[in-house]
Scaffold this active site. Structure first.
Site, short mmCIF file in Angstrom:
data_model
loop_
_atom_site.label_atom_id
_atom_site.label_comp_id
_atom_site.label_asym_id
_atom_site.label_seq_id
_atom_site.Cartn_x
_atom_site.Cartn_y
_atom_site.Cartn_z
N HIS A 9 47.27 39.78 46.77
CA HIS A 9 47.82 39.90 47.75
C HIS A 9 49.30 38.48 47.75
O HIS A 9 49.90 38.23 49.09
CB HIS A 9 47.01 39.58 49.09
N ASP A 39 41.16 42.59 44.73
CA ASP A 39 42.07 41.80 45.17
C ASP A 39 42.64 40.74 43.67
O ASP A 39 42.86 39.46 44.63
CB ASP A 39 41.75 40.69 47.03
N SER A 128 44.44 30.47 48.49
CA SER A 128 43.87 31.40 47.11
C SER A 128 44.47 31.59 46.30
O SER A 128 45.47 30.58 45.56
CB SER A 128 44.08 32.12 48.51
#
Length: 220
Positions: A9, A39, A128
């Site tokens: 992402h 991901d 993240s």
């Protein structure tokens, strides 16, 4: 070799990224490949002196236990190199992937990333793609998502486990993609109501409702 593990992402739609080192120097990094179903993505920094590259050790996420202390490193709200600490709050969680697979027959099915680590180490926007570490400094996950009604830390963060990284990233580097195994069935967990209706002795298991045509389950 200059490969950097990150999140899909983060890289979506980009072919080039910037990799900023702790001393503030910035290098270009090309996106080698990405996998929306886990991901995960991998970039490659070029023209970096080899002595600048100090890879972290990947730990064994299968050996984690609930209550084990962990630390998350990241860039929350632009505050680079931030470290937060907490514990493993849960194991084996499911996290919806950023994309749904389209099967060869045109059918679409939801895809959840399995084996997700839940932690209460503070993870905020910008955390993240940072590592989740055990207290030996080994990477046992990559911070990926939070559960929050406000979009900021609410005590529930999620990380892709290191053993998933070990499977997916080498394939992305070598082949440019990762072939995920799948069964090809739809159904629901058995509830007490279903167990009663089907004369089962226990409310456990999975009730197959349908089989996707041309799927592995169909062929089997």
């Amino acid at each position: 070799e200059g490969h950097i593990v990150t999140n899909n992402h983060v890289t979506t739609g980009s072919k080039m990224l910037h990799a900023t080192f702790s001393d503030g120097s910035i290098y270009s990094a090309k996106v080698v490949s990405s996998d929306p179903y886990s991901d995960l993505a991998v970039g490659l920094v070029e023209n970096v002196p080899k002595e600048r590259l100090a890879p972290l050790t990947l730990g064994n996420s299968s050996s984690l236990t609930i209550g084990q202390p962990v630390a998350a490193v990241g860039n929350p709200f632009g505050l680079s190199g931030s470290l937060t600490e907490g514990i493993i709050s849960g194991l084996g969680r499911l996290l919806p992937s950023s994309q749904e697979p389209i099967y060869g027959n045109g059918q679409v099915g939801a895809f959840n990333i399995p084996g997700i680590i839940q932690t209460d180490a503070a993870i905020n926007p910008g955390n993240s793609r940072g590592p989740l570490l055990n207290l030996n400094g080994e990477v046992i996950g990559i911070n990926s998502a939070i559960f929050s009604n406000t979009g900021v830390y609410a005590g529930v963060g999620f990380a892709i486990p290191s053993n998933t990284i070990k499977k997916v990233i080498p394939e992305l580097i070598a082949k440019g993609s990762y072939q995920h195994p799948w069964i090809g069935v739809t159904g629901v967990d058995v509830t007490p109501e279903i167990a009663d209706a089907m004369n089962l002795t226990e409310a456990k298991g999975f009730l197959v409702i349908d089989v996707n045509s041309n799927s592995p389950a169909d062929k089997a």
